[in-house]
Design an enzyme around this catalytic site. Sequence first.
Site, PDB file in Angstrom:
ATOM      1  N   HIS A   4      17.695  15.575  38.281  1.00 27.03           N
ATOM      2  CA  HIS A   4      17.765  14.136  38.489  1.00 27.03           C
ATOM      3  C   HIS A   4      17.472  13.311  37.245  1.00 27.03           C
ATOM      4  CE1 HIS A   4      16.827  16.009  42.416  1.00 27.03           C
ATOM      5  NE2 HIS A   4      17.760  15.180  42.832  1.00 27.03           N
ATOM      6  N   GLY A  20      10.724   0.353  41.360  1.00 26.75           N
ATOM      7  CA  GLY A  20      11.684   0.956  42.271  1.00 26.75           C
ATOM      8  C   GLY A  20      13.117   0.726  41.831  1.00 26.75           C
ATOM      9  N   ARG A  24      15.401  -3.322  37.247  1.00 25.50           N
ATOM     10  CA  ARG A  24      14.117  -3.887  36.834  1.00 25.50           C
ATOM     11  C   ARG A  24      13.506  -3.046  35.714  1.00 25.50           C
ATOM     12  NH1 ARG A  24      10.344  -5.373  41.611  1.00 25.50           N
ATOM     13  NH2 ARG A  24      12.044  -6.865  41.927  1.00 25.50           N
ATOM     14  N   ARG A  43      22.773   9.418  38.334  1.00 27.69           N
ATOM     15  CA  ARG A  43      22.830   8.738  39.635  1.00 27.69           C
ATOM     16  C   ARG A  43      22.470   7.258  39.537  1.00 27.69           C
ATOM     17  NH1 ARG A  43      22.074  12.425  44.501  1.00 27.69           N
ATOM     18  NH2 ARG A  43      22.527  14.505  43.720  1.00 27.69           N
ATOM     19  N   ARG A  87       3.028   2.630  39.088  1.00 27.91           N
ATOM     20  CA  ARG A  87       4.069   1.945  39.848  1.00 27.91           C
ATOM     21  C   ARG A  87       3.932   0.452  39.638  1.00 27.91           C
ATOM     22  NH1 ARG A  87       7.326   0.155  43.527  1.00 27.91           N
ATOM     23  NH2 ARG A  87       6.642  -0.912  45.404  1.00 27.91           N
ATOM     24  N   ILE A  88       5.031  -0.208  39.330  1.00 25.51           N
ATOM     25  CA  ILE A  88       5.088  -1.663  39.234  1.00 25.51           C
ATOM     26  C   ILE A  88       6.159  -2.122  40.223  1.00 25.51           C
ATOM     27  CG2 ILE A  88       4.182  -2.001  36.912  1.00 25.51           C
ATOM     28  CD1 ILE A  88       7.051  -1.906  35.849  1.00 25.51           C
ATOM     29  N   SER A  90       7.053  -4.813  44.008  1.00 24.48           N
ATOM     30  CA  SER A  90       6.723  -5.911  44.910  1.00 24.48           C
ATOM     31  C   SER A  90       6.116  -5.363  46.195  1.00 24.48           C
ATOM     32  CB  SER A  90       7.973  -6.731  45.222  1.00 24.48           C
ATOM     33  OG  SER A  90       8.966  -5.902  45.797  1.00 24.48           O
ATOM     34  N   GLU A 162       9.680  -1.697  63.229  1.00 24.70           N
ATOM     35  CA  GLU A 162       9.673  -2.240  64.587  1.00 24.70           C
ATOM     36  C   GLU A 162       8.383  -1.861  65.303  1.00 24.70           C
ATOM     37  OE1 GLU A 162      13.263  -1.420  66.707  1.00 24.70           O
ATOM     38  OE2 GLU A 162      14.544  -2.114  65.072  1.00 24.70           O
ATOM     39  N   GLU A 179       4.024  -1.732  51.006  1.00 25.09           N
ATOM     40  CA  GLU A 179       5.133  -1.368  50.150  1.00 25.09           C
ATOM     41  C   GLU A 179       5.610   0.011  50.598  1.00 25.09           C
ATOM     42  OE1 GLU A 179       4.218   1.091  46.957  1.00 25.09           O
ATOM     43  OE2 GLU A 179       3.288   1.595  48.859  1.00 25.09           O
ATOM     44  N   MET A 180       6.346   0.758  49.767  1.00 27.41           N
ATOM     45  CA  MET A 180       6.970   1.967  50.283  1.00 27.41           C
ATOM     46  C   MET A 180       6.830   3.207  49.394  1.00 27.41           C
ATOM     47  SD  MET A 180      10.524   0.436  51.910  1.00 27.41           S
ATOM     48  CE  MET A 180      10.885   1.983  52.753  1.00 27.41           C
ATOM     49  N   SER A 203       5.531 -10.596  46.919  1.00 24.82           N
ATOM     50  CA  SER A 203       6.791 -11.344  46.879  1.00 24.82           C
ATOM     51  C   SER A 203       7.110 -12.022  48.210  1.00 24.82           C
ATOM     52  CB  SER A 203       7.948 -10.413  46.498  1.00 24.82           C
ATOM     53  OG  SER A 203       8.082  -9.379  47.460  1.00 24.82           O
ATOM     54  N   ASP A 204       6.454 -11.577  49.267  1.00 26.75           N
ATOM     55  CA  ASP A 204       6.650 -12.187  50.586  1.00 26.75           C
ATOM     56  C   ASP A 204       5.395 -11.948  51.410  1.00 26.75           C
ATOM     57  OD1 ASP A 204       7.375  -9.639  52.493  1.00 26.75           O
ATOM     58  OD2 ASP A 204       8.180  -9.387  50.476  1.00 26.75           O
ATOM     59  N   ARG A 217      10.753 -15.111  40.423  1.00 33.42           N
ATOM     60  CA  ARG A 217      10.292 -13.727  40.465  1.00 33.42           C
ATOM     61  C   ARG A 217      10.026 -13.151  39.078  1.00 33.42           C
ATOM     62  NH1 ARG A 217      11.835 -10.286  45.329  1.00 33.42           N
ATOM     63  NH2 ARG A 217      12.006 -11.794  47.007  1.00 33.42           N
TER      64      ARG A 217
END
Length: 235
Positions: A4, A20, A24, A43, A87-88, A90, A162, A179-180, A203-204, A217
């Site tokens: 990768h 991510g 960016r 990729r 990690r940087i 949102s 959900e 975040e994820m 960011s939200d 942003r």
Amino acid sequence: MTVHIGAKVGDIAETVLMPGDPLRAKWAAETFLDAPRLVNEVRGMLGYTGTYKGNPVTIHGSGMGMPSLSIYANELIRDFGAKTLIRIGSCGGMQPHVKIRDVIIAMSATSLNTPSMGLFREVNFAPTADWALLRAAVTAAEAMGQTPHVGGIYSSDVFYDERPDLTEQMTRHGILGVEMEAAELYTVAARLGARALAVLTVSDHLQTGEALPSSEREQSFGDMVQIALDAAFPA
């Protein structure tokens, strides 16, 4: 070179910032690094290496979600010798006192599931940041006039959640934002003997429904990148 990451040996610095979004990564490298050069585009996941105050730095995209980040974190550490991964990105605010544009420095990362979970079986592993990096990030943020929020975040494995009951419990237990990626980053780094940290821009907001306008942003995310770089290379 790995499956990768198409970089050659020596192309990846020991310090890697991981947004991510690959675009960016491009923006951050061109804005903050001296002489950035493209070292990966397999990729479409862009990675750049340059210098910051004379120190080699790679800024490499991680993709969205923990499975994608896990691939890049594993290869960066195992195959390219990365020792510090920050990690940087949102996040969504979850507490009333956490405002849009605020910076969160993640001490720990709660999750419902991660790619590493199968290794632990019945154990609930607690992914945490490297203390020296965390302390340096707080110092860097304060030097910029910021008052960062430091504490636990929630790394979700879904974007369109959900489970309002789960959000309610995260908020009830003091989780600062969602975040994820961070929980898997912290776990992979712990397993492979590297240092890790997540520096996040709100960011939200899940409670108020506010969202940072796209026009604003860049400056807010720029502060986050600056904090991460100064944490990696404290004065």
